[in-house]
Design a protein around this motif. Sequence first.
Motif, short mmCIF file in Angstrom:
data_model
loop_
_atom_site.label_atom_id
_atom_site.label_comp_id
_atom_site.label_asym_id
_atom_site.label_seq_id
_atom_site.Cartn_x
_atom_site.Cartn_y
_atom_site.Cartn_z
N ALA A 331 -84.35 38.68 33.01
CA ALA A 331 -83.10 39.44 33.14
C ALA A 331 -82.73 39.59 34.62
CB ALA A 331 -83.25 40.80 32.49
N GLU A 332 -83.74 39.77 35.47
CA GLU A 332 -83.49 39.96 36.90
C GLU A 332 -83.02 38.66 37.55
OE1 GLU A 332 -83.04 42.49 40.06
OE2 GLU A 332 -83.60 42.98 37.98
N ILE A 333 -83.70 37.55 37.24
CA ILE A 333 -83.30 36.29 37.87
C ILE A 333 -81.98 35.78 37.31
CG2 ILE A 333 -84.45 34.60 36.33
CD1 ILE A 333 -85.42 33.23 38.99
N HIS A 334 -81.65 36.20 36.09
CA HIS A 334 -80.37 35.81 35.49
C HIS A 334 -79.20 36.30 36.34
CE1 HIS A 334 -77.29 35.00 32.45
NE2 HIS A 334 -78.21 34.35 31.76
N LYS A 335 -79.38 37.38 37.05
CA LYS A 335 -78.32 37.93 37.90
C LYS A 335 -77.94 36.99 39.04
CE LYS A 335 -79.86 42.68 37.01
NZ LYS A 335 -80.47 43.90 37.61
N THR A 336 -78.84 36.05 39.36
CA THR A 336 -78.57 35.12 40.46
C THR A 336 -77.88 33.85 39.99
OG1 THR A 336 -80.66 33.86 40.30
CG2 THR A 336 -80.72 35.94 41.53
N PHE A 337 -77.68 33.69 38.69
CA PHE A 337 -77.09 32.46 38.17
C PHE A 337 -75.59 32.43 38.48
CE2 PHE A 337 -80.41 32.21 34.49
CZ PHE A 337 -81.40 32.02 35.44
N PRO A 338 -74.99 31.25 38.51
CA PRO A 338 -73.54 31.17 38.73
C PRO A 338 -72.76 31.91 37.65
CG PRO A 338 -74.57 29.00 38.89
CD PRO A 338 -75.61 29.94 38.37
N ALA A 339 -71.64 32.47 38.02
CA ALA A 339 -70.79 33.14 37.04
C ALA A 339 -70.40 32.15 35.95
CB ALA A 339 -69.53 33.70 37.72
N GLY A 340 -70.48 32.60 34.72
CA GLY A 340 -70.11 31.72 33.60
C GLY A 340 -71.25 30.86 33.09
N ALA A 341 -72.48 31.09 33.56
CA ALA A 341 -73.61 30.26 33.13
C ALA A 341 -73.83 30.37 31.63
CB ALA A 341 -74.88 30.67 33.88
N GLU A 342 -73.75 31.59 31.09
CA GLU A 342 -73.96 31.75 29.65
C GLU A 342 -72.83 31.11 28.85
OE1 GLU A 342 -75.77 35.13 26.97
OE2 GLU A 342 -73.74 35.71 27.59
N ASP A 343 -71.60 31.23 29.34
CA ASP A 343 -70.48 30.59 28.64
C ASP A 343 -70.66 29.08 28.61
OD1 ASP A 343 -69.25 33.00 28.11
OD2 ASP A 343 -67.98 32.92 29.89
N SER A 344 -71.21 28.53 29.70
CA SER A 344 -71.45 27.09 29.74
C SER A 344 -72.46 26.68 28.68
CB SER A 344 -71.95 26.69 31.13
OG SER A 344 -72.25 25.32 31.18
N THR A 345 -73.53 27.49 28.51
CA THR A 345 -74.51 27.22 27.47
C THR A 345 -73.86 27.23 26.09
OG1 THR A 345 -76.33 28.17 28.76
CG2 THR A 345 -76.62 28.07 26.37
#
Length: 484
Positions: A331-345
Amino acid sequence: MKVDKDEIIGWIEEARAEYIDTSCHIWDYAETCFQERQSAQALIALLEKSGFRIQRNAAGLETAFVAEFGAGGPVIGFLGEYDALPALSQKAGEVRHIPIQEGAPGHGCCHHILGTGALAAAVALSRYLQKYGLKGTVRYYGCPAEEGGAGKIYMAKAGLFDDAACAITWHPCDDNNVWSMNFMAIQNLRIRFHGIAAHSASQGHLGRNALEATELTGVGSNYLRGHVERDVCINYAVTNAGGPAPNVIQDYAEMVYNIRAYTHKKAVAAARWVEEIAQGAAMMSRTRVEVLYEGGLSELVPNRTLERIAFEKFQQVGVTPYTQEDMDFCAEIHKTFPAGAEDSTCNNLEYLYGKVAQELIPQIRGKAINDILYPYTEIPHAKYGSTDVCDVSWFTPTVQVTTACYAKDTPGHSWQQVAQGKRPLCFNGMMTAAKIMALTGAQLLEDPQAIADMRREFDQAMAGRSYECPLTEEMLRDPGQSDC
């Protein structure tokens, strides 16, 4: 005889500490394309300890090897990789970008656990073979240079897969799946422009600008996107702009292209068109152009029979286990992902799975770890990526499993992926994949009809088709020319 699932899983768990230790060493070595000397030796040492016979310098590659246990057929093959990526150095377990050494390599595709997990499966299957006195050979392929070097193509051209009943492998991922989709073929080009240097203000009429030629090629290939089929992807980079001074006409510039398509033939056809664009750019700029075909990769030949066996074993083993600590870190490292990473998945799931994605997406949205097993579906579309595993599939039935080894939505080839390479979740994913692959191999050893069905499907898929090697004859003679 029914395969004893618990026995095979128990053998893999017995050696958990040793497998984790080996993968950590390979993570530390972080050796890139065709340089994986320490990494290969670490795997060889484990295999020799387990009674495997080793053939070093396989296919004439210093860091390739083949390890065997048993005798006769069927030959159950496992593909291992252990190369790192350049410029991805990163401290393990950090949620900030902190390189260990600026510009150094790192395991941004988690091949440190890929090679070790495939080895764990091979060793477990060798114990099964020995205990029950079964006829057959367990073979581990130490495959270098998956990242850009196409090591498996050299091994395939050397005939190393010709007598294998199948090839079983996996890839660390952020989901739990059997890859039942295709992969894209790729063709690589290097384009060099040679011009004439001159002072741009006083002698511009005497110069011939190589940088302008790259810009013209880029414009032309961008317009080309509207005239190729939708599956063709054209990507390029200017790798040498000729120098930093704007008042000098650049006499040399270079660019590289990655051209992907659903088939190798389509990728080559698009590459030929780009070559013609580069020749036109040279004419317009009155420069001289060299276009070098630097190899590529083929599309996958799927084998649904083998995929279904692997999926059945996945159902038996279950998905990667995790703890609350894993959840908190992801959850913590997820904050560093590019915006929209989950939408891309989610968009990728919709593209690949169609209506089935409507059931999958609500089960994973908002989660830090993907904790479900994707259903087995024969997917006609191609995953937007390429791998030399596909070239193996032209020589023997091939299957690829994925397990959740890092936070959901982690960008591939990223410092975030390197940072998670020594986390418990990563090691659990490795062990889970090893169990699935070993059980798949055991099922094939126990069920001659499954092998017959698998091979029949393979023969039908290959009817009327022949393998066109994406590497040039010059590259096959000198693997060091590959652009890793």
